[in-house]
Design an enzyme around this catalytic site. Structure first.
Site, PDB file in Angstrom:
ATOM      1  NE  ARG A   5      25.718   2.441  60.300  1.00 43.26           N
ATOM      2  CZ  ARG A   5      27.082   2.986  60.944  1.00 43.26           C
ATOM      3  NH1 ARG A   5      27.923   2.105  61.781  1.00 43.26           N
ATOM      4  NH2 ARG A   5      27.335   4.107  61.019  1.00 43.26           N
ATOM      5  CD  GLU A  10      33.094   7.830  53.525  1.00 41.15           C
ATOM      6  OE1 GLU A  10      34.158   7.835  54.262  1.00 41.15           O
ATOM      7  OE2 GLU A  10      32.180   7.616  54.468  1.00 41.15           O
ATOM      8  CD  GLU A  63      23.993   5.897  60.980  1.00 40.26           C
ATOM      9  OE1 GLU A  63      24.402   5.109  60.228  1.00 40.26           O
ATOM     10  OE2 GLU A  63      24.599   7.115  61.133  1.00 40.26           O
ATOM     11  CG  ASP A 122      26.995  11.724  53.248  1.00 38.54           C
ATOM     12  OD1 ASP A 122      25.854  11.562  53.756  1.00 38.54           O
ATOM     13  OD2 ASP A 122      27.813  11.200  54.030  1.00 38.54           O
TER      14      ASP A 122
HETATM   15  C1  DMJ Z   1      28.459   4.973  56.310  1.00 36.88           C
HETATM   16  O1  DMJ Z   1      27.755   4.578  57.230  1.00 36.88           O
HETATM   17  C2  DMJ Z   1      27.968   5.480  55.011  1.00 36.88           C
HETATM   18  O2  DMJ Z   1      28.574   5.373  53.783  1.00 36.88           O
HETATM   19  C3  DMJ Z   1      27.136   6.525  55.270  1.00 36.88           C
HETATM   20  O3  DMJ Z   1      26.352   7.094  54.126  1.00 36.88           O
HETATM   21  C4  DMJ Z   1      28.007   7.666  55.513  1.00 36.88           C
HETATM   22  N1  DMJ Z   1      29.317   7.382  55.844  1.00 36.88           N
HETATM   23  C5  DMJ Z   1      29.520   6.134  56.651  1.00 36.88           C
HETATM   24  C6  DMJ Z   1      30.854   5.606  56.839  1.00 36.88           C
HETATM   25  O4  DMJ Z   1      31.902   6.476  56.898  1.00 36.88           O
END
Ligand code: DMJ
Length: 602
Positions: A179, A494, A175, A304
């Site tokens: 971010r 998404e 994270e 993902d």
């Molecule tokens: C985001 O923080 C990023 O896209 C992450 O890869 C997974 N999804 C969240 C938001 O839904």
């Protein structure tokens, strides 16, 4: 004055003598036939684009398709340019409203509590909403907000409160990278403000002890003050493989090999994973051996962005990282043949996850909002990869019949069919709900059919009509094909990310219209006196506030909407790559010096 008729009048005169009742009847019948075909077919929805025919003509390379302008298409169906400019402006205002709510009621903490007008430190207490907003602020041209953020960034020190002295507290690596680091680096790319690079460099260095594992895959977290690393020896895919873009770009900016080594260490480890019959990288990893464990394959939560970074590292590094491309190709082959299903009544194309992929995969038929980045990713790949990208593909884990089936198509066409069908289903999840907001997770009935098997039938029947999964039917009571499993809408990006990428790669304005409807639903049902809030249940009006405004709403959701409505191509897809938090990073062309220094193979 002569009475001789002019040549024009003469020919009309002759013509009228030659028109018999038979002629009139033929013309009338043909017009009726054409009108009927137009009304009851989808001809009038057709637009120029990659899905015009299902033959083998590849789309143009590396040329981002310009949005179809109102002058070159049916003006009845596309609003004039000024409307899109206004809509982009509406999104900019929504961003300002949310960001000022954060600045006024929550900064310098992590996130705004938008119902109570207070704050929460749910990450590290390092002002995640501010760092995550930087690239949106710059793309929207918000100079005052950027200046204020720079003043705050000058004072950043990246330490954590230690409730008990000597007891480690771990900052979550994944994270923090996507971010904070992603936000700072992207803002540097746009502004060249030296403080942003300095702070990014410090942060990446403080996080680096996570790489002290036997496999070289990063651990969950690190205490940035002591360098102590979280002890858990199992990790999930998204957490081990979603920092390669940020570290590669930082290496390019600083010239520091140790930053590039982080990217290389992950790519080396995942290239050595024995994919076997699993066929793609699975969800769970052993940090000691570097091998994946259990055979759970997914593109949703916990998996993902590992898959996303395979394609994106290849694109970011100017098409040089071949390991990345190879794994992306294998992944997509496996996903298209194993995880895509078509629902029984409506023909919705969805992507699910499956257990025991090393034996016979058992699908769960769950469809997550988080998985809705996939259609955009597939469309991006089809749009930007060279024609021969899949030539050396060695599919793994596929049955011979499935392997044979995917080889029957031009791969770009096949991918765009899948991307379009999946994106339609993702946005349809919004359109099915009374609020117009998309649920966090649905579960489809288990009598859907594997998409690739339906493609085979469609092909053997001479490719009549639309391919399976395209143009699904609207919902009918009792025939929805799915139930809501998690009813919340968490302000996630998404689906809108994919809507934006489908718009960019096809030029079809329908994606902008569908995105606009979603934005209106967000305005109507999630706005609070202080900002915007996640909501509890998309199938009720009012849906009920959850009092959360995640920083990704500022970083991603509103950014993709803004880019969707902006006529200007603010982030050309052949020159910029979005990290998984929607922070654009510029494509790198490695110099010979960098290649030698970082040991990048030619
Ligand atoms: C985001 O923080 C990023 O896209 C992450 O890869 C997974 N999804 C969240 C938001 O839904």
């Amino acid at each position: 004055m002569s009475t001789t008729p002019s040549p024009t009048i003469m020919s009309l005169h002759n013509l009228s003598r030659r028109i018999t009742f038979r002629h009139i009847a033929i013309v009338a019948f043909s017009s009726l036939l054409l009108f009927t075909l137009y009304t009851f077919s989808d001809w009038h929805h057709a637009r120029p684009g990659i899905l015009d025919d299902y033959g083998d003509r590849p789309p143009p390379q590396h040329a981002p398709r310009p949005p179809t302008s109102p002058t070159d298409q049916d003006t009845k169906t596309s609003p004039p340019k000024t409307v899109w400019a206004e809509r982009a402006q509406n999104v900019r205002e929504a961003f300002l409203y949310a960001y000022r709510g954060y600045e006024n009621y929550a900064a310098p903490h992590d996130e705004l509590l938008p119902v109570t007008g207070s704050h929460i430190d749910n990450f590290n207490g390092w002002a995640v909403s501010m760092h995550d907003s930087l690239s949106t602020i710059l793309l929207m041209g918000l100079h005052d907000e950027f200046s204020r953020a720079l003043v705050a960034i000058e004072k950043t020190n990246f330490t954590l409160p230690h409730p008990v002295k000597g007891v480690p507290v771990y900052t979550p690596f994944f994270e923090t990278v996507i971010r904070h680091l992603g936000g700072l680096l992207s803002a540097y790319a746009y502004s060249h403000e030296p403080i942003l690079l300095k702070v990014a460099d410090d942060l990446a260095t403080k996080l680096a002890p996570v790489f002290n594992t036997t496999s070289g895959l990063p651990a969950y977290g690190v205490d940035p003050d002591t360098g102590a690393v979280s002890p858990r020896r199992e990790a999930v895919a998204a957490e081990v493989g979603s920092c390669q873009l940020e570290y590669a770009y930082l290496a390019r900016l600083t010239g520091k090999k140790e930053h590039y080594d982080r990217t290389a260490s992950i790519m080396k480890a995942i290239a050595e994973v024995n994919l076997g019959r699993v066929g793609m990288l699975a969800q769970d990893f052993d940090l000691n051996t570097g091998q994946h464990i259990k055979g759970h394959i997914s593109v949703g939560a916990a998996s993902d962005s590992l898959h996303e970074y395979l394609l994106k590292l290849y694109l970011l590094t100017g098409h040089t990282d071949k390991v990345s491309l190879d794994l992306y190709v294998k992944t997509i082959n496996r996903v298209l043949t194993t995880l895509l299903y078509v629902s029984p009544n409506r023909g919705l194309l969805y992507v699910t996850d499956a257990f025991r992929a090393d034996l016979t995969p058992i699908p769960t038929h769950k469809f997550e909002h988080l998985s809705c980045f996939l259609p955009g990713l597939i469309a991006l790949g089809a749009h930007t990869l060279p024609d021969n990208a899949f030539d050396d593909a060695r599919p793994m884990g596929l049955t011979l019949q499935d392997e044979n089936e995917i080889q029957q198509y031009n791969w770009k066409k096949l991918h765009m069919i899948a991307a379009q069908g999946l994106a339609e289903a993702c946005i349809q999840m919004y359109e099915d709900q009374p609020t117009g907001l998309g649920p966090e997770e649905v579960e489809f009935s288990d009598d859907g059919q594997l998409w690739i098997r339906q493609m085979r039938k469609w092909r053997l029947n001479g490719k009549q009509g639309k391919p399976p999964g395209i143009g699904a039917k609207k919902s009918e009571v009792g025939r929805e094909d799915y139930i809501l499993r998690k009813q919340a809408y968490l302000l996630r990006p998404e689906t809108l990310e994919s809507v934006f990428l489908l718009w960019k790669t096809t030029g079809d304005e329908i994606w902008r219209e569908r995105g606009w409807a979603a934005f209106q639903a967000i305005q109507k049902h999630t706005q609070t006196p202080y900002g915007y809030s996640s909501v509890r249940n998309v199938s009720y009006i009012p849906p009920g506030f959850l009092n959360e405004m995640p920083s990704y709403f500022l970083a991603e959701t509103l950014k993709y909407l803004y880019l969707l409505f902006s006529d200007e191509d603010l982030v050309p897809l052949d020159r910029w790559v979005f990290n998984t938090e929607a922070h654009p990073l510029p494509v790198i062309e490695w110099t010979p010096w960098e290649r030698r220094k970082f040991h990048i193979p030619s």
